[in-house]
Design an enzyme around this catalytic site. Structure first.
Site, PDB file in Angstrom:
ATOM      1  N   THR A 198     -26.099 -20.103 -30.669  1.00  0.00           N
ATOM      2  CA  THR A 198     -27.311 -20.933 -30.631  1.00  0.00           C
ATOM      3  C   THR A 198     -27.092 -22.284 -31.319  1.00  0.00           C
ATOM      4  OG1 THR A 198     -28.337 -18.798 -31.157  1.00  0.00           O
ATOM      5  CG2 THR A 198     -29.808 -20.691 -30.925  1.00  0.00           C
ATOM      6  N   HIS A 212     -35.453 -16.782 -29.024  1.00  0.00           N
ATOM      7  CA  HIS A 212     -34.659 -15.567 -28.778  1.00  0.00           C
ATOM      8  C   HIS A 212     -35.426 -14.597 -27.861  1.00  0.00           C
ATOM      9  CE1 HIS A 212     -31.670 -16.722 -31.665  1.00  0.00           C
ATOM     10  NE2 HIS A 212     -32.419 -16.544 -32.725  1.00  0.00           N
ATOM     11  N   GLY A 249     -16.508 -18.735 -36.436  1.00  0.00           N
ATOM     12  CA  GLY A 249     -16.600 -19.208 -35.051  1.00  0.00           C
ATOM     13  C   GLY A 249     -15.415 -18.811 -34.174  1.00  0.00           C
TER      14      GLY A 249
HETATM   15  P1  A3P Z   1     -19.362 -16.033 -36.486  1.00  0.00           P
HETATM   16  O1  A3P Z   1     -20.227 -15.319 -37.469  1.00  0.00           O
HETATM   17  O2  A3P Z   1     -18.625 -15.084 -35.592  1.00  0.00           O
HETATM   18  O3  A3P Z   1     -18.449 -17.024 -37.115  1.00  0.00           O
HETATM   19  P2  A3P Z   1     -25.965 -18.483 -33.848  1.00  0.00           P
HETATM   20  O4  A3P Z   1     -25.822 -19.945 -33.902  1.00  0.00           O
HETATM   21  O5  A3P Z   1     -26.433 -17.963 -32.528  1.00  0.00           O
HETATM   22  O6  A3P Z   1     -26.716 -17.967 -35.022  1.00  0.00           O
HETATM   23  O7  A3P Z   1     -24.487 -17.908 -33.949  1.00  0.00           O
HETATM   24  C1  A3P Z   1     -23.722 -18.060 -35.115  1.00  0.00           C
HETATM   25  C2  A3P Z   1     -22.275 -17.844 -34.742  1.00  0.00           C
HETATM   26  O8  A3P Z   1     -21.784 -19.008 -34.058  1.00  0.00           O
HETATM   27  C3  A3P Z   1     -21.382 -17.674 -35.978  1.00  0.00           C
HETATM   28  O9  A3P Z   1     -20.308 -16.874 -35.516  1.00  0.00           O
HETATM   29  C4  A3P Z   1     -20.979 -19.115 -36.235  1.00  0.00           C
HETATM   30  O10 A3P Z   1     -19.831 -19.233 -37.031  1.00  0.00           O
HETATM   31  C5  A3P Z   1     -20.736 -19.607 -34.819  1.00  0.00           C
HETATM   32  N1  A3P Z   1     -20.833 -21.062 -34.685  1.00  0.00           N
HETATM   33  C6  A3P Z   1     -21.682 -21.919 -35.309  1.00  0.00           C
HETATM   34  N2  A3P Z   1     -21.451 -23.181 -34.921  1.00  0.00           N
HETATM   35  C7  A3P Z   1     -20.444 -23.130 -34.023  1.00  0.00           C
HETATM   36  C8  A3P Z   1     -19.738 -24.127 -33.267  1.00  0.00           C
HETATM   37  N3  A3P Z   1     -20.050 -25.413 -33.368  1.00  0.00           N
HETATM   38  N4  A3P Z   1     -18.763 -23.712 -32.450  1.00  0.00           N
HETATM   39  C9  A3P Z   1     -18.449 -22.421 -32.343  1.00  0.00           C
HETATM   40  N5  A3P Z   1     -19.054 -21.436 -33.033  1.00  0.00           N
HETATM   41  C10 A3P Z   1     -20.052 -21.780 -33.861  1.00  0.00           C
END
Ligand code: A3P
Length: 306
Positions: free
Chosen positions: A51, A112, A270
């Site tokens: 997200t 969500h 990530g």
């Molecule tokens: P991990 O906990 O596996 O590292 P959301 O944004 O839906 O809450 O999801 C969070 C997940 O997306 C986390 O995964 C986070 O590290 C990862 N995330 C956040 N920013 C990101 C980015 N710019 N590129 C890739 N993954 C990212």
């Protein structure tokens, strides 16, 4: 309403999904009162599916003619203040949020909520608003969720073992779960109406972000011109919104989300396949079976490593 102990506060079972109790009131108001505009972009995801990344990408793509990259408000405000959650940020505070304060136009809003429970004005045949859905393989979602909720847990909340959390996740008892119903709801809606819903996978974006930035821009109605492509704008946006770039912004190190969470909890590592460091073989086997049961006929597959 049926109630369950979630790993971060109770959950209510409503309209076939488990809604976190803290955002239930906000969800009900959102569902009842939200009026979509034709220009709206609605980002939907299961928590922990990318997200934050998509908020940054969509904002930067849609607003790239308004600011130079150095002046992009993303740098100071962060993705979560720029693109608020409908049920937990906007409608949680009031049943009648003032969208004048929405920090962007066209409005980019996030939720969500499962497809079946979206407000009618979003799904209406006449509505031209766009939905971007991002999903991620369930094992990485679970591990990401596990760490995220662990960081948010306060002392008065009982800790929950990973085994117990995993069991609940498999049973679909987690925020906005069951996972499979959520993903398949949007997968089917996308099959029926591909012009309305763009269905993305976190792992595909990891594999080829440039391609997906262009696809997103096309879908949203702001395609990159040849001149922009030649100037490297696509790559610049991809770089600005990358994990390393966003994680290092001061606002994401010390700032807070509209809900009051430290922005830092949205950045862990990530990666694709991080679940391998945590899940026991029996857990993996369990999910493989579940995936077969739930997804085999749908044609939807997940990447578990890249
Ligand atoms: P991990 O906990 O596996 O590292 P959301 O944004 O839906 O809450 O999801 C969070 C997940 O997306 C986390 O995964 C986070 O590290 C990862 N995330 C956040 N920013 C990101 C980015 N710019 N590129 C890739 N993954 C990212």
């Amino acid at each position: 309403l049926p109630k369950a102990k979630g790993y971060y506060g109770p959950l209510y079972f409503y309209q076939g999904f488990w809604c976190p109790s803290f955002s239930f009131k906000g969800f009900i108001s959102f569902q009842k009162y939200f009026q979509a505009l034709d220009t709206d972009i609605i980002l939907v995801s299961m928590p922990k599916s990318g997200t934050t990344w998509l908020k940054a990408l969509i904002f930067s793509i849609a607003n790239r003619h308004k600011f130079s990259l150095q002046d992009n408000p993303l740098l100071n405000l962060g993705p979560h203040s720029l693109v608020p959650f409908l049920e937990s940020d906007l409608y949680l505070k009031t049943p009648n949020p003032n969208f004048e304060n929405c920090p962007n136009h066209p409005r980019i809003l996030s939720t969500h909520t499962p497809y079946a429970s979206l407000p009618p004005s979003i799904k209406d045949d006449h509505s031209k608003c766009k939905i971007v859905y991002v999903c991620r393989n369930p094992m990485d979602v679970f591990i990401s969720y596990w760490h995220y909720l662990g960081k948010l847990r306060t002392e008065n909340m009982e800790p929950m073992s990973m085994d117990e959390g995993f069991e609940m996740f498999c049973q679909g008892i987690h925020g906005f779960g069951p996972f499979s119903d959520h993903v398949l709801g949007y997968w089917k809606a996308n099959e029926e109406n591909p012009n309305k819903i763009l269905f993305l996978k976190y792992e595909d974006l990891k594999e080829d972000i440039t391609f997906h930035v262009k696809e997103l821009a096309k879908f949203l109605g702001f395609p990159f011109s040849k001149e922009e492509e030649d100037r490297g704008v696509v790559e610049e946006i991809a770089r600005l919104c990358s994990f390393d770039s966003l994680k290092d912004l001061e606002v994401n190190k010390s700032g807070k989300s509209p809900l009051g969470y430290p922005n830092s909890v949205f950045f862990r590592n990530g990666e694709v396949g991080n679940w391998r460091n945590f899940l026991k073989p029996s857990m993996v086997e369990h999910w493989e079976k579940l995936l077969q049961e739930k997804f085999d006929k749908s044609g939807l597959t997940f990447n578990f490593s890249c």
